[in-house]
Design a protein around this motif. Structure first.
Motif, PDB file in Angstrom:
ATOM      1  N   VAL A 116      -1.777  -0.556  43.748  1.00 19.38           N
ATOM      2  CA  VAL A 116      -1.799   0.448  43.990  1.00 19.38           C
ATOM      3  C   VAL A 116      -2.902   1.168  42.627  1.00 19.38           C
ATOM      4  CG1 VAL A 116       1.062   0.186  44.404  1.00 19.38           C
ATOM      5  CG2 VAL A 116       0.308  -0.382  42.124  1.00 19.38           C
ATOM      6  N   THR A 117      -2.844   2.344  42.468  1.00 18.77           N
ATOM      7  CA  THR A 117      -3.823   2.560  41.584  1.00 18.77           C
ATOM      8  C   THR A 117      -2.881   2.742  40.131  1.00 18.77           C
ATOM      9  OG1 THR A 117      -5.466   3.795  43.146  1.00 18.77           O
ATOM     10  CG2 THR A 117      -5.830   4.582  40.770  1.00 18.77           C
ATOM     11  N   ALA A 118      -3.191   2.461  39.294  1.00 24.23           N
ATOM     12  CA  ALA A 118      -2.565   2.828  38.316  1.00 24.23           C
ATOM     13  C   ALA A 118      -1.844   3.922  37.903  1.00 24.23           C
ATOM     14  CB  ALA A 118      -3.566   1.904  36.852  1.00 24.23           C
ATOM     15  N   ALA A 119      -1.164   4.513  37.559  1.00 19.65           N
ATOM     16  CA  ALA A 119      -0.562   5.621  37.603  1.00 19.65           C
ATOM     17  C   ALA A 119      -1.265   6.242  36.229  1.00 19.65           C
ATOM     18  CB  ALA A 119       0.690   5.941  37.276  1.00 19.65           C
ATOM     19  N   THR A 120      -1.105   7.653  36.394  1.00 22.73           N
ATOM     20  CA  THR A 120      -1.959   8.630  35.242  1.00 22.73           C
ATOM     21  C   THR A 120      -1.123   9.402  34.658  1.00 22.73           C
ATOM     22  OG1 THR A 120      -2.351  10.137  36.965  1.00 22.73           O
ATOM     23  CG2 THR A 120      -3.863   8.310  36.765  1.00 22.73           C
ATOM     24  N   LEU A 144       2.624  -7.253  43.307  1.00 21.36           N
ATOM     25  CA  LEU A 144       1.914  -5.386  42.843  1.00 21.36           C
ATOM     26  C   LEU A 144       0.671  -5.906  43.033  1.00 21.36           C
ATOM     27  CD1 LEU A 144       2.624  -2.488  43.782  1.00 21.36           C
ATOM     28  CD2 LEU A 144       3.541  -2.648  41.508  1.00 21.36           C
ATOM     29  N   LEU A 145      -0.295  -4.743  43.509  1.00 25.84           N
ATOM     30  CA  LEU A 145      -1.889  -5.297  42.026  1.00 25.84           C
ATOM     31  C   LEU A 145      -2.204  -4.080  41.449  1.00 25.84           C
ATOM     32  CD1 LEU A 145      -4.317  -7.857  44.461  1.00 25.84           C
ATOM     33  CD2 LEU A 145      -3.508  -7.738  41.976  1.00 25.84           C
ATOM     34  N   VAL A 146      -1.889  -3.377  40.476  1.00 22.44           N
ATOM     35  CA  VAL A 146      -2.346  -2.350  39.882  1.00 22.44           C
ATOM     36  C   VAL A 146      -4.159  -2.095  39.353  1.00 22.44           C
ATOM     37  CG1 VAL A 146      -1.567  -0.698  38.428  1.00 22.44           C
ATOM     38  CG2 VAL A 146      -0.055  -2.414  38.695  1.00 22.44           C
ATOM     39  N   ILE A 182      -7.518  -4.650  35.775  1.00 21.17           N
ATOM     40  CA  ILE A 182      -6.713  -4.725  37.267  1.00 21.17           C
ATOM     41  C   ILE A 182      -5.618  -6.130  36.603  1.00 21.17           C
ATOM     42  CG2 ILE A 182      -6.528  -6.127  39.368  1.00 21.17           C
ATOM     43  CD1 ILE A 182      -9.388  -5.865  39.522  1.00 21.17           C
ATOM     44  N   THR A 183      -3.977  -5.970  37.166  1.00 25.02           N
ATOM     45  CA  THR A 183      -3.041  -6.326  36.788  1.00 25.02           C
ATOM     46  C   THR A 183      -2.379  -6.885  38.192  1.00 25.02           C
ATOM     47  OG1 THR A 183      -2.936  -5.049  34.348  1.00 25.02           O
ATOM     48  CG2 THR A 183      -0.624  -6.071  35.393  1.00 25.02           C
ATOM     49  N   ALA A 184      -1.491  -8.106  37.854  1.00 23.89           N
ATOM     50  CA  ALA A 184      -0.917  -8.505  38.799  1.00 23.89           C
ATOM     51  C   ALA A 184       0.761  -8.407  38.430  1.00 23.89           C
ATOM     52  CB  ALA A 184      -1.602 -10.005  39.326  1.00 23.89           C
TER      53      ALA A 184
END
Lengths: 175, 380
Positions: free
Chosen positions: B172-176, B115-117, B123-125
């Motif tokens: 994916v975009t980071a959840a808000t 996953l790439l957030v 950006i987090t892998a």
């Protein structure tokens, strides 16, 4: 519902719970109280119905027994309450105590076939011989006249004389 | 009125979740002692943190992810002072406070996945090997919020290179926030990678707030749950009471029907009862007559001369009550004994006895045997 409840403030949760508990306790206790009363009433009604059913089930047998009981009697020799009082007065006259008697009609139980009349008859200040004669005459009219209760007492102040009170019943065939 | 306004029945609000930037945290995967009970995982996590972090654990905001049965644990922590007092005020209202990448730790991970957030400034892998749900790779690269696209692409490429050996990563975009609402037992985050779902207990481990504060929240939750159960129980009791009320009404109707039936057949039954009683009466007149004179004769036969009858009354067909007096008291008992021995007597009871001026007054109740009082055949 759960979400709605949990989103309330603490005091609202407590208040809602307390109100609901109060309502539940009040309603349930009321329902329980009325339920017990209904249960008791239901049992009483069931008992009444069961008893009634027993009577209804035995209707034929009772009818037969009544017919059989009456069939032994001669309708011409039965007494209405008025005739009974007349007959008792006549017997009292025969044994010489007519002037010392009092009488009272107590009641009549009646079916469409026959009736049983009950009277109270008292003789005051009579000697034993007169009373024995009176009872002997009654015996001769059995079973048309029956003694239901017999009370004998000394006359106060004169132990030679007696007071007697009788509850008598007579059968009357309805023609 | 104010209270009623507060009790308005609107839909429950969404849960409040604070998602912190990933670059504020350092992340490690640590092995756990084999056979370690779940209750001891937290203590072991704190031991690991104490050995790794340059600050005492009390100065760290930390959390961990440990799926049931996993032999390792994902630990993340941040220095508490990286967050402001205002941040902490917001946290107090939140249902969960997590690093943004942790929102995706609840994805199904029974197979390898990556996953790439992408957040506003990082950006987090994330890479799962599919063994136990604990990601083996968690790497974050910070970015300027206004970083140009080539710079962002370079970071993505670097992170994808780190995820070699994993399936191609889902971006994916980071959840808000969360779609879960207050009162629900789970917390969900939905995105292109699927739905990441956490149970309440898992959230307690993931949450980075002070553990004592979380314990307090747990107690509050338990208290709320207890209140809710009482509330639900009361509601069920009310429903039961309503059902019983209906049952009572139905029962009342049924009873009224039966009572009406009893009332309707009462005259007929009364008639039968009267017939029965009178038939018995007629039968008794013929066969079981009251014979008071015979009773008196039997009682008088053995009467001592010292005893004088004052009054006699019949009771039923076979019982005679005698009120008498004597000036020789022993004769009372002798007379009772003699009567008892009479073949015609079934029972003799001495009742009230009193002595005044040398005269004893007493009551005797004699019960005769029916055969002793059998009448002569009825007159024809």
């Amino acid at each position: 519902m759960k979400a709605f409840f949990l989103s309330r403030l603490m005091r609202e949760k407590v208040l809602l719970t307390a109100l609901l508990a109060l309502a539940a306790v009040t309603w349930l206790s009321s329902v329980a109280h009325r339920g017990r009363a209904l249960w008791a009433e239901g049992r009483a009604t069931s008992t009444v119905l069961a008893t009634q059913q027993q009577w209804l089930d035995n209707r034929e047998a009772i009818q037969t027994a009544a017919v059989k009981a009456v069939s032994r009697l001669d309708p011409a020799r039965t007494f209405s309450s008025t005739r009974l009082l007349g007959e008792l007065s006549q017997i009292a006259d025969q044994v010489g105590v007519r002037s010392n008697t009092t009488s009272e009609i107590l009641g009549t139980e009646r079916t469409n076939q026959f009736a049983v009349n009950t009277v109270q008859f008292a003789i005051r200040n009579a000697d034993m011989a007169a009373i024995l004669g009176f009872c002997q005459q009654l015996d001769q009219r059995s079973p048309y006249i029956g003694v239901e209760q017999f009370s004998l007492a000394l006359t106060p102040g004169n132990t030679a004389l007696l007071n007697v009170t009788l509850r008598l019943s007579s059968v009357e065939i309805v023609r | 009125m104010n209270l009623l306004r507060q009790l308005h029945l609107s839909a429950p609000a969404p849960k409040k979740v604070v998602l912190l930037p990933d670059h504020a945290f350092f992340v490690r995967v640590a092995p756990l002692t084999a056979g370690l009970p779940v209750a001891d995982v937290r203590a072991q996590v704190e031991l690991v943190l104490e050995s790794m972090a340059p600050f005492p654990v009390a100065h760290l905001c930390h959390g961990y992810h440990h799926p049931p049965g996993a032999g390792r644990v994902l630990i993340y922590a941040a220095y508490r002072r990286r967050f402001t007092v205002d941040d902490a005020a917001v946290w107090a209202e939140a249902d969960a406070v997590l690093p943004a990448f942790a929102a995706w730790l609840g994805l199904p991970a029974d197979q390898p996945r990556a996953l790439l957030v992408s957040g506003a400034d990082y950006i987090t892998a994330l890479g799962w090997d599919g063994h136990d749900g604990v990601p083996t790779v968690v790497v974050t690269r910070p970015l300027a919020p206004d970083a140009p696209a080539p710079e962002r692409a370079a970071v993505v490429a670097e992170l994808k290179a780190l995820l070699q050996g994993f399936p191609p990563p889902t971006e994916v975009t980071a959840a808000t926030g969360t779609s879960s609402r207050v009162g629900e037992d789970t917390l969900e985050f939905a995105g292109a990678a699927g739905v990441s779902r956490f149970a309440t207990d898992e959230l307690d481990a993931l949450d980075v707030r002070d553990k004592e504060e979380l314990a307090g929240r747990r107690r509050a939750r338990a208290r709320d749950l207890l209140l809710w159960r009482v509330f639900a129980g009361c509601a069920a009791a009310l429903v039961l009471a309503g059902a019983l009320e209906l049952g009572l009404k139905a029962g009342r109707l049924w009873l009224q029907t039966r009572a009406a039936r009893a009332t309707a057949q009462a005259p007929a039954v009364q008639d039968i009862e009267t017939k029965h009683n009178l038939a018995n009466h007629v039968e008794e007149l013929s066969t079981r007559r009251l014979m008071p004179i015979r009773m008196l004769e039997l009682a008088n036969e053995k009467r001592p001369r010292t005893i004088q009858f004052l009054r006699t009354v019949t009771k039923g067909l076979y019982e005679l009550e005698i009120e008498a007096q004597t000036n020789a008291t022993p004769d009372v008992f002798n007379y009772q004994a003699v009567l008892k021995d009479l073949p015609a007597c079934d029972r003799v009871e001495l009742g009230q006895t009193n002595d005044r001026g040398g005269v004893t007054r007493f009551t005797l109740t004699i019960t005769f045997k029916p055969e002793a009082l059998r009448p002569a055949p009825p007159a024809s």
